[in-house]
Design a protein around this motif. Structure first.
Motif, PDB file in Angstrom:
ATOM      1  N   ASN A  16      34.152  22.411  30.229  1.00  0.00           N
ATOM      2  CA  ASN A  16      34.942  23.572  29.806  1.00  0.00           C
ATOM      3  C   ASN A  16      35.655  24.238  30.969  1.00  0.00           C
ATOM      4  O   ASN A  16      35.817  25.449  31.012  1.00  0.00           O
ATOM      5  N   LEU A  17      36.089  23.450  31.979  1.00  0.00           N
ATOM      6  CA  LEU A  17      36.719  24.006  33.168  1.00  0.00           C
ATOM      7  C   LEU A  17      38.109  23.430  33.358  1.00  0.00           C
ATOM      8  O   LEU A  17      38.381  22.310  32.942  1.00  0.00           O
ATOM      9  N   HIS A  18      38.963  24.178  34.014  1.00  0.00           N
ATOM     10  CA  HIS A  18      40.233  23.599  34.448  1.00  0.00           C
ATOM     11  C   HIS A  18      40.771  24.380  35.629  1.00  0.00           C
ATOM     12  O   HIS A  18      40.503  25.567  35.779  1.00  0.00           O
ATOM     13  N   ALA A  19      41.494  23.696  36.507  1.00  0.00           N
ATOM     14  CA  ALA A  19      42.052  24.344  37.690  1.00  0.00           C
ATOM     15  C   ALA A  19      43.193  25.259  37.282  1.00  0.00           C
ATOM     16  O   ALA A  19      43.851  25.032  36.272  1.00  0.00           O
ATOM     17  N   GLY A  20      43.441  26.295  38.073  1.00  0.00           N
ATOM     18  CA  GLY A  20      44.483  27.241  37.721  1.00  0.00           C
ATOM     19  C   GLY A  20      45.509  27.439  38.804  1.00  0.00           C
ATOM     20  O   GLY A  20      45.683  26.587  39.669  1.00  0.00           O
ATOM     21  N   ASP A  21      46.156  28.608  38.763  1.00  0.00           N
ATOM     22  CA  ASP A  21      47.244  28.910  39.675  1.00  0.00           C
ATOM     23  C   ASP A  21      47.003  30.293  40.264  1.00  0.00           C
ATOM     24  O   ASP A  21      45.882  30.765  40.311  1.00  0.00           O
ATOM     25  N   VAL A  22      48.069  30.949  40.723  1.00  0.00           N
ATOM     26  CA  VAL A  22      47.960  32.277  41.318  1.00  0.00           C
ATOM     27  C   VAL A  22      48.273  33.329  40.251  1.00  0.00           C
ATOM     28  O   VAL A  22      49.240  33.202  39.510  1.00  0.00           O
ATOM     29  N   PHE A  23      47.442  34.372  40.182  1.00  0.00           N
ATOM     30  CA  PHE A  23      47.596  35.410  39.175  1.00  0.00           C
ATOM     31  C   PHE A  23      47.521  36.785  39.818  1.00  0.00           C
ATOM     32  O   PHE A  23      46.964  36.948  40.901  1.00  0.00           O
ATOM     33  N   GLU A  24      48.070  37.779  39.120  1.00  0.00           N
ATOM     34  CA  GLU A  24      48.048  39.153  39.592  1.00  0.00           C
ATOM     35  C   GLU A  24      47.651  40.083  38.463  1.00  0.00           C
ATOM     36  O   GLU A  24      47.831  39.765  37.286  1.00  0.00           O
ATOM     37  N   GLY A  25      47.114  41.240  38.807  1.00  0.00           N
ATOM     38  CA  GLY A  25      46.768  42.232  37.809  1.00  0.00           C
ATOM     39  C   GLY A  25      46.087  43.419  38.454  1.00  0.00           C
ATOM     40  O   GLY A  25      45.965  43.504  39.678  1.00  0.00           O
ATOM     41  N   THR A  26      45.642  44.356  37.627  1.00  0.00           N
ATOM     42  CA  THR A  26      44.979  45.577  38.094  1.00  0.00           C
ATOM     43  C   THR A  26      43.520  45.560  37.680  1.00  0.00           C
ATOM     44  O   THR A  26      43.190  45.223  36.541  1.00  0.00           O
ATOM     45  N   VAL A  27      42.645  45.930  38.603  1.00  0.00           N
ATOM     46  CA  VAL A  27      41.207  45.966  38.330  1.00  0.00           C
ATOM     47  C   VAL A  27      40.895  47.193  37.478  1.00  0.00           C
ATOM     48  O   VAL A  27      41.171  48.322  37.879  1.00  0.00           O
ATOM     49  N   VAL A  28      40.298  46.961  36.303  1.00  0.00           N
ATOM     50  CA  VAL A  28      39.972  48.083  35.413  1.00  0.00           C
ATOM     51  C   VAL A  28      38.472  48.277  35.252  1.00  0.00           C
ATOM     52  O   VAL A  28      38.029  49.313  34.759  1.00  0.00           O
ATOM     53  N   ASP A  29      37.662  47.291  35.656  1.00  0.00           N
ATOM     54  CA  ASP A  29      36.213  47.444  35.595  1.00  0.00           C
ATOM     55  C   ASP A  29      35.588  46.514  36.636  1.00  0.00           C
ATOM     56  O   ASP A  29      36.178  45.477  36.982  1.00  0.00           O
ATOM     57  N   ILE A  30      34.412  46.884  37.138  1.00  0.00           N
ATOM     58  CA  ILE A  30      33.761  46.112  38.202  1.00  0.00           C
ATOM     59  C   ILE A  30      32.262  46.018  37.930  1.00  0.00           C
ATOM     60  O   ILE A  30      31.625  47.013  37.559  1.00  0.00           O
ATOM     61  N   LEU A  31      31.710  44.827  38.127  1.00  0.00           N
ATOM     62  CA  LEU A  31      30.268  44.605  38.060  1.00  0.00           C
ATOM     63  C   LEU A  31      29.850  43.843  39.304  1.00  0.00           C
ATOM     64  O   LEU A  31      30.608  43.022  39.812  1.00  0.00           O
ATOM     65  N   GLU A  32      28.646  44.123  39.805  1.00  0.00           N
ATOM     66  CA  GLU A  32      28.135  43.438  40.990  1.00  0.00           C
ATOM     67  C   GLU A  32      26.829  42.725  40.635  1.00  0.00           C
ATOM     68  O   GLU A  32      25.985  43.288  39.935  1.00  0.00           O
ATOM     69  N   GLY A  33      26.686  41.476  41.136  1.00  0.00           N
ATOM     70  CA  GLY A  33      25.437  40.785  40.875  1.00  0.00           C
ATOM     71  C   GLY A  33      25.404  39.390  41.454  1.00  0.00           C
ATOM     72  O   GLY A  33      26.412  38.675  41.427  1.00  0.00           O
ATOM     73  N   GLY A  34      24.262  39.023  42.016  1.00  0.00           N
ATOM     74  CA  GLY A  34      24.083  37.667  42.510  1.00  0.00           C
ATOM     75  C   GLY A  34      25.021  37.277  43.630  1.00  0.00           C
ATOM     76  O   GLY A  34      25.340  36.101  43.801  1.00  0.00           O
ATOM     77  N   GLY A  35      25.445  38.262  44.426  1.00  0.00           N
ATOM     78  CA  GLY A  35      26.359  37.956  45.532  1.00  0.00           C
ATOM     79  C   GLY A  35      27.805  37.855  45.107  1.00  0.00           C
ATOM     80  O   GLY A  35      28.675  37.505  45.914  1.00  0.00           O
ATOM     81  N   TYR A  36      28.097  38.160  43.842  1.00  0.00           N
ATOM     82  CA  TYR A  36      29.467  38.077  43.338  1.00  0.00           C
ATOM     83  C   TYR A  36      29.949  39.438  42.865  1.00  0.00           C
ATOM     84  O   TYR A  36      29.157  40.294  42.442  1.00  0.00           O
ATOM     85  N   THR A  37      31.259  39.639  42.947  1.00  0.00           N
ATOM     86  CA  THR A  37      31.920  40.802  42.364  1.00  0.00           C
ATOM     87  C   THR A  37      32.672  40.322  41.136  1.00  0.00           C
ATOM     88  O   THR A  37      33.513  39.428  41.227  1.00  0.00           O
ATOM     89  N   TYR A  38      32.354  40.909  40.004  1.00  0.00           N
ATOM     90  CA  TYR A  38      33.012  40.559  38.745  1.00  0.00           C
ATOM     91  C   TYR A  38      34.029  41.653  38.438  1.00  0.00           C
ATOM     92  O   TYR A  38      33.671  42.832  38.329  1.00  0.00           O
ATOM     93  N   MET A  39      35.288  41.284  38.315  1.00  0.00           N
ATOM     94  CA  MET A  39      36.357  42.251  38.089  1.00  0.00           C
ATOM     95  C   MET A  39      37.024  41.982  36.753  1.00  0.00           C
ATOM     96  O   MET A  39      37.415  40.846  36.472  1.00  0.00           O
ATOM     97  N   GLN A  40      37.157  43.014  35.944  1.00  0.00           N
ATOM     98  CA  GLN A  40      37.967  42.873  34.739  1.00  0.00           C
ATOM     99  C   GLN A  40      39.408  43.190  35.108  1.00  0.00           C
ATOM    100  O   GLN A  40      39.698  44.252  35.657  1.00  0.00           O
ATOM    101  N   ILE A  41      40.294  42.249  34.833  1.00  0.00           N
ATOM    102  CA  ILE A  41      41.695  42.349  35.240  1.00  0.00           C
ATOM    103  C   ILE A  41      42.590  42.633  34.046  1.00  0.00           C
ATOM    104  O   ILE A  41      42.434  42.021  32.985  1.00  0.00           O
ATOM    105  N   ASP A  42      43.521  43.552  34.234  1.00  0.00           N
ATOM    106  CA  ASP A  42      44.543  43.834  33.224  1.00  0.00           C
ATOM    107  C   ASP A  42      45.882  43.421  33.810  1.00  0.00           C
ATOM    108  O   ASP A  42      46.339  43.996  34.807  1.00  0.00           O
ATOM    109  N   ASP A  43      46.515  42.386  33.224  1.00  0.00           N
ATOM    110  CA  ASP A  43      47.820  41.940  33.736  1.00  0.00           C
ATOM    111  C   ASP A  43      48.960  42.400  32.831  1.00  0.00           C
ATOM    112  O   ASP A  43      50.055  41.829  32.861  1.00  0.00           O
TER     113      ASP A  43
END
Length: 216
Positions: A16-43
């Motif tokens: 269920n994976l595929h390579a992507g490209d370059v994207f931009e957006g604004t961070v609207v929510d943030i979660l931290e866990g397991g050494g990762y930063t999870y950002m909800q992006i609004d483009d």
């Protein structure tokens, strides 16, 4: 092997994976866990979640990133949360909202010779005129700090003017640095010249000086 590569390998086995490209957006929510930063992006078209190796990002920050892989029905045991879809990303760049007041004092009157030039320094006009031959070389320009924008795409952006320029325009050279001199300071700015440098996110320069240091 770093954490991103290990995660990519384990997720690739799931599918269920595929390579992507370059994207931009604004961070609207943030979660931290397991050494990762999870950002909800609004483009502006949709909202989705992106994960990067731990970094400090604030809500409202404009970001640009490269998609490494995308996973559906991904479960984070650390967060105890399941994401319908999440993008794992690298090369995170961000633009902070910097108020211009107090960070801008541009010169508008042009002079033929820089009043700040010293031995072993060059003028802004000289740097512009000779930029092709200066590529990848270390130079020094003495002038006034007329703009200082901190922490944009992981660095400080310092604009130097000395009153010289091409045509009728007062020129300036941008320096990037971990240092942050104040607007109005007279400094000798030294660093390595890059020509036709494109950082993305609207940051493109015919000449820019990187890894700069400043001496008053």
């Amino acid at each position: 092997m770093n954490k991103m590569k290990l995660l990519a390998l384990s997720l690739a086995l799931i599918g269920n994976l595929h390579a992507g490209d370059v994207f931009e957006g604004t961070v609207v929510d943030i979660l931290e866990g397991g050494g990762y930063t999870y950002m909800q992006i609004d483009d502006t078209k949709k909202k989705y979640w992106v994960a990067v190796e731990g970094t400090k990002v604030e809500k409202g920050t404009e970001v640009r990133f490269t998609e490494e892989l995308k996973a559906k029905n991904f479960e984070s045991k650390t967060l105890n949360r399941k994401f319908d879809e999440i993008v794992f990303a690298s090369n995170l760049q961000y633009r902070t909202q910097v108020p211009e007041k107090g960070n801008l004092a541009l010169m508008s009157e042009q002079v033929k010779e820089s009043p700040y030039k010293q031995k072993d320094t060059m003028s802004v006009k000289e740097a512009w005129e000779k930029r092709a031959s200066l590529k990848d070389k270390t130079i020094a320009i003495r002038g006034k700090v007329v703009k200082a924008s901190p922490n944009i795409i992981g660095r400080n952006w310092i604009h130097i003017q000395d009153g010289t320029g091409e045509g009728s325009e007062v020129g300036r050279v941008v320096f990037t640095s971990s240092e942050l001199p104040k607007v109005g300071d007279i400094v000798t700015a030294s660093g390595v010249v890059r020509v036709d440098k494109d950082f993305g996110s609207g940051y493109s320069y015919k000449i820019i000086v990187e890894n700069a240091t400043f001496v008053q």
